[in-house]
Design a protein around this motif. Structure first.
Motif, PDB file in Angstrom:
ATOM      1  N   ALA A  76     -60.256 -43.218  13.753  1.00  0.00           N
ATOM      2  CA  ALA A  76     -59.376 -42.690  14.803  1.00  0.00           C
ATOM      3  C   ALA A  76     -60.208 -42.217  16.000  1.00  0.00           C
ATOM      4  CB  ALA A  76     -58.523 -41.549  14.249  1.00  0.00           C
ATOM      5  N   LEU A  77     -61.346 -41.608  15.680  1.00  0.00           N
ATOM      6  CA  LEU A  77     -62.242 -41.141  16.731  1.00  0.00           C
ATOM      7  C   LEU A  77     -62.752 -42.319  17.574  1.00  0.00           C
ATOM      8  CD1 LEU A  77     -63.166 -38.234  17.296  1.00  0.00           C
ATOM      9  CD2 LEU A  77     -65.297 -38.761  16.108  1.00  0.00           C
ATOM     10  N   ARG A  78     -63.038 -43.427  16.885  1.00  0.00           N
ATOM     11  CA  ARG A  78     -63.505 -44.614  17.620  1.00  0.00           C
ATOM     12  C   ARG A  78     -62.440 -45.082  18.607  1.00  0.00           C
ATOM     13  NH1 ARG A  78     -65.267 -47.003  20.720  1.00  0.00           N
ATOM     14  NH2 ARG A  78     -66.384 -48.992  20.807  1.00  0.00           N
TER      15      ARG A  78
ATOM     16  N   GLU B  23     -62.633 -51.268  23.036  1.00  0.00           N
ATOM     17  CA  GLU B  23     -62.126 -50.958  24.373  1.00  0.00           C
ATOM     18  C   GLU B  23     -61.144 -51.998  24.916  1.00  0.00           C
ATOM     19  OE1 GLU B  23     -65.088 -50.237  23.274  1.00  0.00           O
ATOM     20  OE2 GLU B  23     -65.482 -48.158  23.794  1.00  0.00           O
TER      21      GLU B  23
ATOM     22  N   LYS C  56     -60.115 -43.206  19.898  1.00  0.00           N
ATOM     23  CA  LYS C  56     -60.002 -42.177  20.935  1.00  0.00           C
ATOM     24  C   LYS C  56     -61.083 -42.366  22.002  1.00  0.00           C
ATOM     25  CE  LYS C  56     -60.401 -37.151  21.647  1.00  0.00           C
ATOM     26  NZ  LYS C  56     -60.503 -35.823  21.024  1.00  0.00           N
ATOM     27  N   TYR C  57     -62.321 -42.604  21.553  1.00  0.00           N
ATOM     28  CA  TYR C  57     -63.409 -42.753  22.522  1.00  0.00           C
ATOM     29  C   TYR C  57     -63.407 -44.120  23.192  1.00  0.00           C
ATOM     30  CZ  TYR C  57     -65.215 -38.136  21.659  1.00  0.00           C
ATOM     31  OH  TYR C  57     -65.331 -36.765  21.602  1.00  0.00           O
TER      32      TYR C  57
ATOM     33  N   ARG D 102     -54.261 -39.807  22.441  1.00  0.00           N
ATOM     34  CA  ARG D 102     -54.152 -39.127  21.149  1.00  0.00           C
ATOM     35  C   ARG D 102     -52.785 -39.329  20.507  1.00  0.00           C
ATOM     36  NH1 ARG D 102     -53.815 -37.825  16.959  1.00  0.00           N
ATOM     37  NH2 ARG D 102     -54.463 -35.985  15.787  1.00  0.00           N
TER      38      ARG D 102
ATOM     39  N   ALA E 197     -60.589 -40.662   9.729  1.00  0.00           N
ATOM     40  CA  ALA E 197     -60.754 -39.812  10.916  1.00  0.00           C
ATOM     41  C   ALA E 197     -61.779 -40.393  11.877  1.00  0.00           C
ATOM     42  CB  ALA E 197     -61.161 -38.404  10.492  1.00  0.00           C
ATOM     43  N   GLU E 198     -62.862 -40.944  11.322  1.00  0.00           N
ATOM     44  CA  GLU E 198     -63.875 -41.483  12.233  1.00  0.00           C
ATOM     45  C   GLU E 198     -63.377 -42.739  12.934  1.00  0.00           C
ATOM     46  OE1 GLU E 198     -67.884 -40.994  11.141  1.00  0.00           O
ATOM     47  OE2 GLU E 198     -68.580 -42.552  12.521  1.00  0.00           O
TER      48      GLU E 198
ATOM     49  N   TRP F 278     -68.865 -48.268  15.719  1.00  0.00           N
ATOM     50  CA  TRP F 278     -69.232 -47.871  17.084  1.00  0.00           C
ATOM     51  C   TRP F 278     -69.917 -49.009  17.821  1.00  0.00           C
ATOM     52  CZ3 TRP F 278     -67.287 -43.453  19.054  1.00  0.00           C
ATOM     53  CH2 TRP F 278     -66.724 -42.568  18.130  1.00  0.00           C
TER      54      TRP F 278
ATOM     55  N   VAL G 154     -53.539 -40.183  11.804  1.00  0.00           N
ATOM     56  CA  VAL G 154     -54.549 -40.243  10.745  1.00  0.00           C
ATOM     57  C   VAL G 154     -53.878 -39.930   9.419  1.00  0.00           C
ATOM     58  CG1 VAL G 154     -56.726 -39.322   9.883  1.00  0.00           C
ATOM     59  CG2 VAL G 154     -56.338 -39.482  12.341  1.00  0.00           C
TER      60      VAL G 154
ATOM     61  N   ALA H  31     -68.651 -52.145  17.494  1.00  0.00           N
ATOM     62  CA  ALA H  31     -67.576 -53.096  17.807  1.00  0.00           C
ATOM     63  C   ALA H  31     -66.880 -52.664  19.099  1.00  0.00           C
ATOM     64  CB  ALA H  31     -66.574 -53.152  16.660  1.00  0.00           C
ATOM     65  N   ASP H  32     -66.390 -53.676  19.846  1.00  0.00           N
ATOM     66  CA  ASP H  32     -65.774 -53.398  21.147  1.00  0.00           C
ATOM     67  C   ASP H  32     -64.270 -53.182  20.993  1.00  0.00           C
ATOM     68  OD1 ASP H  32     -68.187 -53.663  22.524  1.00  0.00           O
ATOM     69  OD2 ASP H  32     -67.970 -55.835  22.648  1.00  0.00           O
TER      70      ASP H  32
END
Lengths: 460, 244
Positions: free
Chosen positions: A396-398, A376, A400-401, A406, A393-394, A371, A411, A373-374
């Motif tokens: 993948a969440l990174r 974006e 996503k955010y 999606r 999964a986490e 979280w 995953v 690391a950039d």
């Protein structure tokens, strides 16, 4: 009576037994046993290295810097004894020296080149008595393993204070935490980048070292290149970035394949085209060049060695899998990941990724760093990401955010299935971003598919 | 038509108290508001900068390195104490994670020195000579209007925190160490002030708690559901990592 030969023989036997048991890869067991038998074994073995002993440490880039330096030193005729990334603590280095020891107790090489874990640096370098100590950078790393950045910086400060005057300090001028270590030392050798075109608009998110180590005032930056690396000064105590004696100028970054620059040393300069990508590898090359200058190697030989250096294990190496080019880029902490994501974003065309996040001890059990690391800036370049590993999964969440849709995310924690999916979807090339233990697993999986050899036969 | 709802978050010392990827918590709050068509406003307050006691619905403070935490402790007391007190008194959420949690208490004893806290939580923290309390952690919580009961995360702290009478624990330790490694409790809650050692970061691993914070900060606002498949997988993986 000197019992070292007997101790060496015993430790070696244990090593052979461990290898025969199939545990494989980078075992530090014989070395650790040797150090138990003889606490001064490192010093006694290393003292035979008559053509120099060189130690490299950093949060990021140790392995690649060592690989580049090896390319130069071998070209200069040195017979190297060097460790691998998986063996960069005391036990691993002792194993390396043990493996290089002949039956008569002499070493098979004359020059030692060691990358050392930043936390083990003080104990190990005291024994190795290096001719040069190269310190590349200090970034926020795996906090559950290493504790805070400040505590490593404090250990390094104490190490430098007690360092033998015969050891040359080779420091990155662009990292204020590292450069500061040379402040009270006469003969530090600095390297750095001089190219304003590379400057980022602002410091990256997880940048550390925002405040002067001496007076606590916030640093002011004229240029930021990577994380907190750049051209800075402290308005509080007046400390300025030292002018580096080795410089990279006119830097050109060409995607994930090459980088070129002009290597400047005093009044001399040479064009260098690396077979390694990204500004972070320009820093690694500069660090290696500075080490080799200290080792007395000619500038022409240095430039040739830099150009012929190839990617170290899992560091931007490309492996062919049934006609698909799989480029592997190890990720392990925010700054290193940022450097790699920045480099990936230079590629033209849409990217297919296989990102693998494990949380074993060697990866750091705390995965919060993803979280920091950039991700974006990479998102607009991504066609598809398959996320794998124990914390798939986490990860993948990174993504996503960070803004990735999606339907561009899959995953699949299990690596073999994830590789199938990623390889099936990729358009001609695949970029794999594994954490450390995931890299070992990925290389083993590629090996099973006939695409890569197991890593302990990878040489040094 | 009424104005769309808007969440206002104030991050305290975002440049210094951010060591455990605290940005992840802020990203969760931002996107989960925006995906619902709600407004989101993030402000930051650094050293020497005053804060507006009415300017935010959630005040957030993450963890920092010792040296940075020390700078922030002095500044909190000097510049932010009154505003945070009155914000908490009007029902704004004040959330401290790790080092931020410690500074919400009365004080933090580090060897011979004592860092002042702002006393919004009736807790005290003492740096122990013993090993840091590090590892995956899961706790059981009982929060008003919450359907979920488990928070999972990662803890890494040298301080041991003891609760006074006015603070309730945030939860009961299911796996891991918690406040002090001995009494079986984790975090603290006192009105709308919440402190916890769970980072990792906290909210990406517990999206339900992100929504609970958003809803509570906006007076119990009912939130539209989101597609939380990945969020639930990440939460499940964090629970498994903690040994649940």
């Amino acid at each position: 009576m000197d019992t070292l030969p007997a101790k060496l023989a015993l430790a070696r036997t244990v090593g052979l037994a461990a290898r025969a048991s199939g545990r494989g890869g980078g075992t530090s067991l014989p070395g650790r046993l040797l150090l138990r038998l003889d606490a001064r074994a490192l010093q006694r073995l290393a003292s035979q290295l008559s053509q120099g002993r060189y130690v490299i440490s950093a949060t990021n880039g140790k392995t690649t810097t060592a690989a580049i330096a090896a390319s130069v030193l071998e070209r200069a005729g040195r017979q190297l004894v060097r460790n691998t990334a998986g063996a960069n603590m005391a036990g691993g280095i002792a194993s390396t020296l043990l493996a290089a020891t002949r039956a008569d107790g002499t070493l098979s090489g004359d020059c030692g080149l060691f990358e050392v874990d930043e936390f083990w640096l003080d104990s190990v370098s005291g024994q190795l008595r290096p001719d040069a100590l190269v310190l590349g950078n200090l970034f926020r790393d795996q906090l559950d393993r290493y504790g805070e950045l400040e505590s490593i910086a404090a250990r390094w400060t104490a190490l430098v204070r007690d360092l033998d005057q015969a050891t040359a300090l080779v420091l990155n001028a662009d990292d204020p935490l590292v450069a500061d270590l040379g402040r009270d030392r006469d003969a530090a050798i600095y390297f750095g980048v001089e190219d304003d075109r590379l400057a980022l608009p602002e410091r990256q998110h997880a940048s550390d070292a925002t405040h002067c180590r001496r007076c606590g005032h916030a640093y002011v930056y004229d240029a930021v290149y990577l994380g907190h690396l750049g051209h800075y000064s402290c308005p509080g105590c007046g400390w300025q970035r030292p002018v580096p004696v080795l410089q990279a100028r006119q830097v050109t970054l060409d995607g994930t394949s090459t980088a070129s620059f002009t290597l400047v040393y005093g009044r001399e300069q040479r064009p260098v085209r690396l077979k390694l990508p990204g500004l972070y590898n320009v820093y690694n090359a500069l660090a290696a060049a500075a080490l080799c200058v200290r080792a007395g190697v000619e500038l022409d030989t240095i430039a040739d060695g830099l150009e012929s250096a190839t990617a170290a294990f899992g560091r931007a190496e490309t492996i062919e899998l049934d006609g698909l080019a799989v480029q592997i880029l190890l990720v392990k902490n925010p700054a290193g990941t940022n450097a790699i994501l920045q480099t990936l974003a230079l590629e033209t065309g849409a990217l297919d990724l296989l990102a693998i996040l494990n949380d074993n001890i060697a990866d750091g059990r705390d995965v919060s760093w993803i979280w920091d690391a950039d991700f974006e800036p990479l998102v607009p370049h991504v066609r598809h990401v398959v996320c794998a590993g124990r914390r798939a999964a986490e990860l993948a969440l990174r993504f996503k955010y960070a803004g990735l849709a999606r339907d561009r995310l899959t995953v699949e924690p299990e690596l073999s299935r994830a590789l199938d999916i990623a390889a099936g979807q990729a358009h001609g090339r695949l970029f794999a971003l594994p954490t450390y233990t995931a890299l070992i697993e990925l290389r083993a999986e590629l090996g099973r598919r006939g695409a890569a050899s197991p890593y302990w036969s990878d040489g040094a | 038509m009424s104005e769309p709802e808007r969440l206002r978050v104030c991050a305290l010392y975002p440049d210094l108290m951010n060591i455990y990827a605290d940005r992840g918590n802020l990203l969760m709050l931002r996107h989960r508001c925006q995906w619902r068509g709600m407004g989101f406003e993030l402000t930051g307050a650094g050293i020497g900068e005053p804060i507006d006691a009415d300017g935010a619905d959630i005040y957030y403070m993450g963890g920092g390195q010792d040296r940075d935490q020390e700078l922030c402790a002095a500044d909190l007391v000097a510049h932010k104490l009154e505003a945070l007190r009155s914000a908490a008194a009007r029902g704004a959420i004040v959330l401290g994670v790790c080092g931020g949690y410690q500074l919400l208490g009365h004080d933090y004893q580090l060897g011979g020195r004592v860092l002042p806290g702002i006393g919004l939580l009736d807790v005290r923290t003492v740096r122990s000579e013993g090993a840091r309390l590090t590892g995956n952690v899961a706790i059981e919580v009982d929060l008003p209007h919450a359907h979920e009961r488990v928070l999972a995360g990662f803890e890494n702290h040298g301080g041991r925190t003891q609760l006074g009478e006015r603070a309730s624990p945030l939860g009961r330790v299911l796996r891991g160490h918690g406040n002090n490694g001995s009494d079986g409790y984790e975090g603290a809650r006192q009105g709308t002030v919440i402190g916890t050692y769970l980072h990792g970061p906290l909210l990406p691993k517990n999206s339900w708690f992100a929504d609970w914070l958003i809803s509570s900060a906006l007076g119990g606002l009912a939130l539209d559901p989101l597609d939380d498949e990945l969020e639930e997988m990440a939460h499940a993986a964090a629970r498994v990592a903690a040994g649940l």
